[in-house]
Enzyme design. Structure first.
Site, PDB file in Angstrom:
ATOM      1  N   ASP A  38       8.341   3.065  -1.302  1.00 38.32           N
ATOM      2  CA  ASP A  38       8.463   1.667  -1.157  1.00 38.32           C
ATOM      3  C   ASP A  38       6.971   1.424  -0.247  1.00 38.32           C
ATOM      4  O   ASP A  38       6.760   2.171   0.523  1.00 38.32           O
ATOM      5  CB  ASP A  38       9.424   1.227  -0.044  1.00 38.32           C
ATOM      6  CG  ASP A  38       9.679  -0.268   0.149  1.00 38.32           C
ATOM      7  OD1 ASP A  38       8.909  -1.037   0.436  1.00 38.32           O
ATOM      8  OD2 ASP A  38      10.968  -0.707  -0.037  1.00 38.32           O
ATOM      9  N   ILE A  39       6.405   0.286  -0.897  1.00 40.51           N
ATOM     10  CA  ILE A  39       4.957  -0.080  -0.434  1.00 40.51           C
ATOM     11  C   ILE A  39       4.974  -0.470   1.171  1.00 40.51           C
ATOM     12  O   ILE A  39       4.008  -0.761   1.609  1.00 40.51           O
ATOM     13  CB  ILE A  39       4.140  -0.528  -1.565  1.00 40.51           C
ATOM     14  CG1 ILE A  39       4.775  -1.797  -1.777  1.00 40.51           C
ATOM     15  CG2 ILE A  39       3.725   0.405  -2.439  1.00 40.51           C
ATOM     16  CD1 ILE A  39       3.667  -2.725  -2.616  1.00 40.51           C
ATOM     17  N   GLN A 101      18.078  -9.639  -1.010  1.00 44.05           N
ATOM     18  CA  GLN A 101      17.215  -9.155  -2.229  1.00 44.05           C
ATOM     19  C   GLN A 101      15.984  -9.787  -2.415  1.00 44.05           C
ATOM     20  O   GLN A 101      15.824 -11.079  -2.647  1.00 44.05           O
ATOM     21  CB  GLN A 101      18.076  -9.139  -3.518  1.00 44.05           C
ATOM     22  CG  GLN A 101      17.574  -8.414  -4.543  1.00 44.05           C
ATOM     23  CD  GLN A 101      18.557  -8.157  -5.930  1.00 44.05           C
ATOM     24  OE1 GLN A 101      19.619  -8.509  -5.780  1.00 44.05           O
ATOM     25  NE2 GLN A 101      18.160  -7.412  -6.860  1.00 44.05           N
ATOM     26  N   HIS A 107      18.070  -1.876  -7.048  1.00 43.65           N
ATOM     27  CA  HIS A 107      17.472  -0.700  -6.438  1.00 43.65           C
ATOM     28  C   HIS A 107      18.068  -0.249  -5.187  1.00 43.65           C
ATOM     29  O   HIS A 107      18.797  -1.029  -4.443  1.00 43.65           O
ATOM     30  CB  HIS A 107      15.845  -1.177  -6.098  1.00 43.65           C
ATOM     31  CG  HIS A 107      15.685  -2.246  -5.245  1.00 43.65           C
ATOM     32  ND1 HIS A 107      15.490  -3.284  -5.911  1.00 43.65           N
ATOM     33  CD2 HIS A 107      15.437  -2.467  -3.819  1.00 43.65           C
ATOM     34  CE1 HIS A 107      15.676  -4.437  -4.967  1.00 43.65           C
ATOM     35  NE2 HIS A 107      15.430  -3.870  -3.710  1.00 43.65           N
ATOM     36  N   HIS A 109      17.586   1.353  -1.462  1.00 40.80           N
ATOM     37  CA  HIS A 109      16.714   1.837  -0.669  1.00 40.80           C
ATOM     38  C   HIS A 109      17.311   3.309   0.151  1.00 40.80           C
ATOM     39  O   HIS A 109      18.361   3.504   0.326  1.00 40.80           O
ATOM     40  CB  HIS A 109      16.787   0.787   0.471  1.00 40.80           C
ATOM     41  CG  HIS A 109      16.346  -0.134  -0.009  1.00 40.80           C
ATOM     42  ND1 HIS A 109      14.954  -0.709   0.553  1.00 40.80           N
ATOM     43  CD2 HIS A 109      16.618  -1.455  -0.459  1.00 40.80           C
ATOM     44  CE1 HIS A 109      14.795  -2.018   0.033  1.00 40.80           C
ATOM     45  NE2 HIS A 109      15.904  -2.473  -0.452  1.00 40.80           N
TER      46      HIS A 109
HETATM   47  P1  AMP Z   1      14.815  -5.758  -1.797  1.00 45.86           P
HETATM   48  O1  AMP Z   1      14.494  -6.839  -0.719  1.00 45.86           O
HETATM   49  O2  AMP Z   1      16.114  -5.098  -1.186  1.00 45.86           O
HETATM   50  O3  AMP Z   1      15.047  -6.450  -3.087  1.00 45.86           O
HETATM   51  O4  AMP Z   1      13.528  -4.755  -1.514  1.00 45.86           O
HETATM   52  C1  AMP Z   1      12.835  -4.674  -2.286  1.00 45.86           C
HETATM   53  C2  AMP Z   1      11.887  -3.637  -1.807  1.00 45.86           C
HETATM   54  O5  AMP Z   1      10.829  -3.251  -2.838  1.00 45.86           O
HETATM   55  C3  AMP Z   1      11.049  -3.968  -0.417  1.00 45.86           C
HETATM   56  O6  AMP Z   1      11.316  -2.923   0.378  1.00 45.86           O
HETATM   57  C4  AMP Z   1       9.652  -3.923  -0.813  1.00 45.86           C
HETATM   58  O7  AMP Z   1       8.905  -3.475   0.340  1.00 45.86           O
HETATM   59  C5  AMP Z   1       9.697  -3.194  -1.908  1.00 45.86           C
HETATM   60  N1  AMP Z   1       8.457  -3.420  -2.913  1.00 45.86           N
HETATM   61  C6  AMP Z   1       7.970  -4.581  -3.192  1.00 45.86           C
HETATM   62  N2  AMP Z   1       7.096  -4.342  -4.269  1.00 45.86           N
HETATM   63  C7  AMP Z   1       6.786  -3.160  -4.447  1.00 45.86           C
HETATM   64  C8  AMP Z   1       6.072  -2.210  -5.401  1.00 45.86           C
HETATM   65  N3  AMP Z   1       5.161  -2.724  -6.122  1.00 45.86           N
HETATM   66  N4  AMP Z   1       6.368  -0.607  -5.190  1.00 45.86           N
HETATM   67  C9  AMP Z   1       7.183  -0.361  -4.313  1.00 45.86           C
HETATM   68  N5  AMP Z   1       7.830  -1.053  -3.519  1.00 45.86           N
HETATM   69  C10 AMP Z   1       7.864  -2.431  -3.659  1.00 45.86           C
END
Ligand code: AMP
Length: 143
Positions: A38-39, A101, A107, A109
């Site tokens: 996760d970035i 979300q 996804h 976590h």
């Molecule tokens: P959610 O809010 O549960 O949909 O989580 C989305 C997650 O994706 C968050 O923790 C973000 O930090 C992560 N995220 C968003 N863009 C990217 C990316 N390009 N690569 C990796 N993680 C990402």
């Protein structure tokens, strides 16, 4: 706004990652799933497991896809726990904007947890790529 009955958006960021159009720091991949860093981590070692099939929320995921995500999450969580020397970990997944979300591709976590260490805010602060790569290297060593 992500709603429970939304159609799958082929241009969401994780769909682009799956098509190789966006970079990612991969931890593990098989024919049905991808696990990557996760970035904007909420803890050091925070990573995500996604199915390769198009699904917005848990309700859209096939039983086969759900089983594949859980199998990969089990492998990756074990590696994260060892690499981060974590006494605990969290697994979480959010379904729709109402639940928080932000990316409309299902996804899971995985977040290592340590006593007394609070999580960072959700999807708020991008981590330095060198730091993420270093953490990924430690996790991969246990996969
Ligand atoms: P959610 O809010 O549960 O949909 O989580 C989305 C997650 O994706 C968050 O923790 C973000 O930090 C992560 N995220 C968003 N863009 C990217 C990316 N390009 N690569 C990796 N993680 C990402």
């Amino acid at each position: 706004m992500i709603k429970l009955d939304d159609a799958y958006d082929e241009n969401n960021i994780f769909a682009k990652i799956l098509r190789g159009e966006m970079p990612n720091i991969t931890l593990y991949e098989d024919d049905k799933t991808l696990a990557f860093m996760d970035i904007m981590p909420q803890a050091v070692g925070h990573c995500l497991v996604i199915p390769k099939e198009p699904a917005v929320t848990f309700l859209d995921l096939s039983e086969d896809g759900a089983a594949a995500v859980m199998a990969t999450a089990k492998k990756v969580a074990a590696a994260v726990v060892q690499a981060m020397d974590a006494p605990g970990f969290m697994m979480a997944q959010l379904n729709s904007s109402a639940a928080g979300q932000t990316v409309p591709h299902y996804h899971m976590h995985i977040l290592p947890r340590h006593d007394g260490l609070e999580l960072e805010f959700h999807a708020r602060k991008p981590e330095n790529m060198a730091v993420l790569n270093e953490t990924a290297e430690k996790i991969r060593a246990h996969l």
